[in-house]
Design an enzyme around this catalytic site. Sequence first.
Site, mmCIF file in Angstrom:
data_model
loop_
_atom_site.group_PDB
_atom_site.id
_atom_site.type_symbol
_atom_site.label_atom_id
_atom_site.label_comp_id
_atom_site.label_asym_id
_atom_site.label_seq_id
_atom_site.Cartn_x
_atom_site.Cartn_y
_atom_site.Cartn_z
ATOM 1 N N GLY A 126 -3.703 -14.070 11.942
ATOM 2 C CA GLY A 126 -4.718 -13.505 11.072
ATOM 3 C C GLY A 126 -5.896 -14.449 10.929
ATOM 4 N N TYR A 178 0.836 -1.202 0.000
ATOM 5 C CA TYR A 178 0.000 0.000 0.000
ATOM 6 C C TYR A 178 0.878 1.262 0.000
ATOM 7 C CZ TYR A 178 -3.621 -3.435 0.718
ATOM 8 O OH TYR A 178 -4.446 -4.509 0.555
#
Length: 370
Positions: free
Chosen positions: A323, A183
């Site tokens: 996660g 990102y």
Amino acid sequence: MDNNQSLLEPIQLGDLTLKNRVIMAPMTRSRADNSGKVPTADLQGKYYQQRASAGLIITEGSQVSEKAVGYVNTPGIHTKEQTEGWKEVTKMVHEKGGKIFIQLWHVGRISHPDFHNGDLPHAPSAINPEAKSYTPDGFKDTVTPKEMTLEDIKQTIQDFKNAAKNAWEAGFDGVEIHSSNGYLLHQFFSSTSNKRKDIYGGYKQNRARILFEIIDEIKTVMPENRIGLRLNPSLHEIFGMTLNEDTIPTFDHIIEKLNNYDLAYLHLSEPFNDVSDVEHAETEIAKRYRPVYEGNLIINAHFDREKGNKVIKNGDVDMVAYGKPYISNPDLVERFAENAELAEWDEDTFYTPGHKGYTDYPKTEEEVEV
Ligand SMILES: Cc1cc2nc3c(=O)[nH]c(=O)nc-3n(C[C@H](O)[C@H](O)[C@H](O)COP(=O)(O)O)c2cc1C
């Protein structure tokens, strides 16, 4: 009951005590399905409250501005309404004795004009990552983004600061700067996505500059020791990121320089995919950076209970972030303590709206909530 596990020992992050070292990794879930992109007690509040036995929850990536968004229905942290929504969420987690940081996110070139009334996404350079963007109309090809002006960069730094201020007001225990996974900030670090000729491009010190300017601004609105950040040095061929001869020296520089700060933690990922045959790849991130970084280290990606205990016991890291196991096991800590079986996650529900695949995973021996 097996309480003799490194994962279950408490740890101090500055003035913040975590009751264990099992961290919930940040995970986008596309559940802020309302026009203001506001988190709600019914969805996000319940979801995170169910997982409050984690040593620390790191929320899903939350956009720091309108420009930062790049996935459908992700919550923001830039408006008053969003801040009020998050207040409910942090209250619900704190009521159950949990601790929660919010992940501050700008996707940069992974966004799409559909999110910006046809305007181009922002990025360090006008280079298309040739990836997919998850728009309101489904996955679409990314486009060639607009190269950010110095004014755009200045504004983005202010957006991170404003988001951190809102987060602190919303009752978060801290923030995690998302400087990872291809990102915006990662796009600045990499010399394949950053071809700028000004003070934000070229030398590694320049490519890393925006991150340190963001930290310097955020620490004016909240305590420095409540700021964490995330890096994924060996991300390769995901979201247009590729490794080259600049990659490792750049991350070495960033991580060495982070020692000048008194941060809550540095959150690193082991390679997401197999990079053992990839030139310039560091295959053992925790091992490389433990001797470099002097603060608290979190490691993530593909860990289970056994590997998590081992990596802490060996002294390679201080905490482990989970996660996908956290999606389907709200009581992951209790399951680790009992050495109980873990529930499988349902990938089909990852980015869908509503409760299904979100707040309806049962704890052990609990009926499914409907
Ligand atoms: C559905 C989903 C959404 C994710 N969203 C984010 C995110 O918002 N921010 C982030 O830093 N990582 C995100 N990740 C990456 C996870 O934090 C984590 O690094 C990855 O799942 C590997 O850890 P695991 O093997 O324990 O699942 C996401 C992963 C998944 C599966």
